[in-house]
Every structure is written in structure tokens, then in C-alpha cells.
Design a protein around this motif. Structure first.
Motif, PDB file in Angstrom:
ATOM      1  N   LEU A  44       0.827  -1.209   0.000  1.00  0.00           N
ATOM      2  CA  LEU A  44       0.000   0.000   0.000  1.00  0.00           C
ATOM      3  C   LEU A  44       0.862   1.260   0.000  1.00  0.00           C
ATOM      4  N   TRP A  47       2.730   1.350  -3.595  1.00  0.00           N
ATOM      5  CA  TRP A  47       1.946   1.455  -4.816  1.00  0.00           C
ATOM      6  C   TRP A  47       0.767   2.415  -4.719  1.00  0.00           C
ATOM      7  N   VAL A  48       0.352   2.817  -3.511  1.00  0.00           N
ATOM      8  CA  VAL A  48      -0.822   3.691  -3.380  1.00  0.00           C
ATOM      9  C   VAL A  48      -0.455   5.012  -2.716  1.00  0.00           C
ATOM     10  N   TYR A  49      -0.081   4.951  -1.452  1.00  0.00           N
ATOM     11  CA  TYR A  49       0.128   6.189  -0.707  1.00  0.00           C
ATOM     12  C   TYR A  49       1.406   6.910  -1.124  1.00  0.00           C
ATOM     13  N   PRO A  51       2.805   7.032  -4.260  1.00  0.00           N
ATOM     14  CA  PRO A  51       2.483   7.821  -5.457  1.00  0.00           C
ATOM     15  C   PRO A  51       1.532   8.986  -5.190  1.00  0.00           C
ATOM     16  N   LEU A  52       0.592   8.812  -4.243  1.00  0.00           N
ATOM     17  CA  LEU A  52      -0.306   9.923  -3.916  1.00  0.00           C
ATOM     18  C   LEU A  52       0.460  11.110  -3.335  1.00  0.00           C
ATOM     19  N   THR A  55       2.461  12.704  -6.103  1.00  0.00           N
ATOM     20  CA  THR A  55       1.598  13.494  -6.980  1.00  0.00           C
ATOM     21  C   THR A  55       1.223  14.815  -6.329  1.00  0.00           C
ATOM     22  N   GLN A 249     -12.495   6.349 -15.889  1.00  0.00           N
ATOM     23  CA  GLN A 249     -11.321   5.523 -16.148  1.00  0.00           C
ATOM     24  C   GLN A 249     -11.567   4.554 -17.294  1.00  0.00           C
ATOM     25  N   VAL A 295      -8.903  12.994  -7.109  1.00  0.00           N
ATOM     26  CA  VAL A 295      -8.910  12.250  -5.847  1.00  0.00           C
ATOM     27  C   VAL A 295      -9.814  12.939  -4.825  1.00  0.00           C
ATOM     28  N   THR A 299     -13.075  11.218  -3.224  1.00  0.00           N
ATOM     29  CA  THR A 299     -13.157  11.085  -1.769  1.00  0.00           C
ATOM     30  C   THR A 299     -14.445  11.704  -1.244  1.00  0.00           C
TER      31      THR A 299
END
Length: 315
Positions: A44, A47-49, A51-52, A55, A249, A295, A299
Motif C-alpha cells: 500500500l 503502490w498507493v500512498y 504515489p499519492l 503526486t 477511467q 482524488v 473522496t
């Protein structure tokens, strides 16, 4: 040291070991779940947080993806998105995609799933497998196939229209029809996947209540309307939310392959606009700012849907 003293020291050592053992067991019991979860947590973060966060940092910088220099510009990238007319229009088109795909994400797959559920058997399993095919097929291959089907000069659709005397159309080249063509091409994936999800929800229902309703004289339509559909409200709300999340998407591939946002930006959406900023104009900061805004919107939608579900449960 006498035998008695040796025995006393041994008992004392065992007593200390006994006192320390529970602490070690407690520590091990607390760390064991984290050890099992560590691979997921690492994935996580990576690969998720991770890159967030990257960004979000990139969204306040000016960078062309090639130069080693990155200039801090603050909220200028966000201001550019708000002031530029194309991004709000792309956001509005994304909402239009969601509205166009919503019936294909809820109503149609629910109806098909109920039909298959009421007629269990090998034939039903075969139909379900065939309907699931659009999810298995590569989106790019599907889009290329639709390019030939909708070709204005010799495509299957226009050839059929010409044979029955209907006017032929440039389905992907006309701003009035292009966005609806993209929506219909994307709809097959929603229908295919959501039939499976509705089927899983229907399996959990108790058939005895429906059999009792039949004994009392209820018709199949009354059973479906008053007993089956109300129990699928939660699943429908979840799939409607997922449609809002994935509509932009899943249309991205079809837009990139078939129209490139045209004609006259009539099929553009926020995901393709983000891609254009970052990889066509090489404005990585602006593209990152668009991603952050997406995002934030998703959210907010998730929070709204959660609030609605909680109020429905408590009421």
C-alpha cells in the motif's frame, strides 16, 4: 555450593524465566498480526500512498518531465485548471459519462442477473460466462474492433443501416454522436461485471420467502418488484458509486484509441485531459494537480455515499 543451595538457585532461575515468559508471549502475540499484514502495508505504501504523496508534491511544481530543474509554483497549477475552460468542460463530460453509463451499471445488469437467477442450471452458467466476456477481453483490442464496426465507409453498423434504408452516420466523427458511441462501447464492461456482482447478491437471498409468496398467489412480477428488488438496494447503491468512480477511467481507453478526445473535444474527460497535460504538453505539475482534484472529488463522493448508507441503516 551444597546440593540444597544448588536446588534453590535452580528453582529461582526457573521462577525468573516463568515471570519473563508471559511478557515475551504478549509481545509475540502483538507483533504476529503486524508480521502477517506487513506485506500488504508495504504494498500500500509503495503502490498507493507513496504515489499519492509524490503526486501532491508534484502538483505544486513546474516540471516538463525531462529537465532536472523543478520550480515551486504553489497553487498556480490549480489556478490554471480553474481558469482554463477545457478542464471544467472535461469534468462536466465526465459527469455526463456517469449518467449515461448508470443504467448499464445498475438497471440492465440487475434485470439480466434476476432472469439468470430464476432459471438456474447449466444453460444459465453458460449465458453468464458469455456475458462476462467483455471484462476478460483487452480494452484496447475491444476498442480497435469497434473502430472497424463503426467505420463510416464500410462498417457493419452503417452497412446494416444502408441495407434497411436508414441514414448512415459518422458515429465517431460527429460531435453529436461520438460521446454516446463511446458510452455504449464502455457500457458492455459495466453490464458484464455487474451481472456477476448482482448474481452474488442474489445467491444470498432466501428462496423460501419467494416460494411462500407464490403459494399465497403472488405473480413473478410482484415477487420481483416487492421482494427481490428491495433486497438489492444496497448492492445497487454500491454499484452506482463504483460507476461514478470507474466511468471516467474505463472510457479513457476508448477515447485514447478511437477519438483522442475529439471531435472538437466532444468526448474528452478529466482522465484524458490529465493525460494530455502530462504527456502531450509535458506539463507534469498541471497533470498532477488535475489528479489531486480527481482524488478530492472521488473522496467526497465516497464520504457522501457512506453518510447516506449510515443514515439509511439508522433510520
Amino acid at each position: 555450593m551444597t546440593t540444597l543451595e544448588a536446588g534453590a538457585s535452580t528453582l529461582e532461575a526457573r521462577g525468573h524465566a516463568t515471570k519473563r515468559a508471559p511478557a515475551a508471549v504478549v509481545v509475540r502475540a502483538r507483533l504476529t498480526p503486524w508480521a502477517y499484514q506487513a506485506p500488504l502495508l508495504i504494498a500500500l505504501v509503495v503502490w498507493v500512498y507513496g504515489p499519492l504523496v509524490f503526486t501532491a508534491v508534484l502538483s505544486v511544481l513546474d516540471w516538463d518531465l525531462t529537465s532536472p530543474d523543478k520550480t515551486f509554483v504553489g497553487v498556480d497549477n490549480y489556478r490554471q485548471l480553474v481558469e482554463e475552460p477545457e478542464f471544467p468542460r472535461a469534468l462536466a463530460r465526465t459527469g455526463l459519462y456517469v449518467l449515461a453509463l448508470l443504467p448499464f451499471a445498475t438497471v440492465l445488469p440487475m434485470a439480466l442477473a434476476i432472469m439468470l437467477w430464476k432459471r438456474p442450471g447449466k444453460a444459465s452458467d453458460r449465458y453468464r460466462s458469455l456475458l462476462f466476456m467483455p471484462v476478460v477481453l483487452a480494452p484496447v483490442a475491444t476498442a480497435v474492433t469497434w473502430r472497424f464496426i463503426l467505420d463510416p465507409l464500410g462498417g457493419v453498423v452503417n452497412s446494416t443501416f444502408g441495407a434497411v434504408g436508414l441514414p448512415e452516420q459518422d458515429w465517431l466523427g460527429d460531435p453529436d454522436t461520438a460521446i454516446w458511441a463511446i458510452s455504449l462501447i464502455t457500457a458492455s464492461r459495466f453490464v458484464a461485471l455487474n451481472i456477476l456482482l448482482y448474481g452474488a447478491a442474489l445467491v444470498a437471498l432466501d428462496r423460501r420467502a419467494f416460494d411462500a409468496a407464490r403459494v399465497d398467489g403472488a405473480t413473478e412480477w410482484e415477487i420481483t418488484r416487492h421482494l427481490v428488488v428491495p433486497q438489492l438496494v444496497g448492492t445497487t447503491a454500491l454499484l452506482a458509486f463504483l460507476c461514478a468512480v470507474f466511468a471516467g477511467q474505463w472510457t479513457f481507453t476508448n477515447i485514447a484509441v478511437l477519438t483522442q478526445g475529439g471531435p472538437v473535444n466532444s468526448t474528452d474527460n478529466v482522465y484524458y485531459r490529465l493525460y494530455t497535460y502530462a504527456f502531450t504538453f509535458f506539463e507534469a505539475g498541471t497533470g498532477a494537480a488535475a489528479a489531486v482534484l480527481i482524488v478530492v472529488v472521488l473522496t467526497a463522493l465516497f464520504g457522501l455515499s457512506t453518510l447516506v448508507r449510515r443514515r439509511r441503516v439508522t433510520s
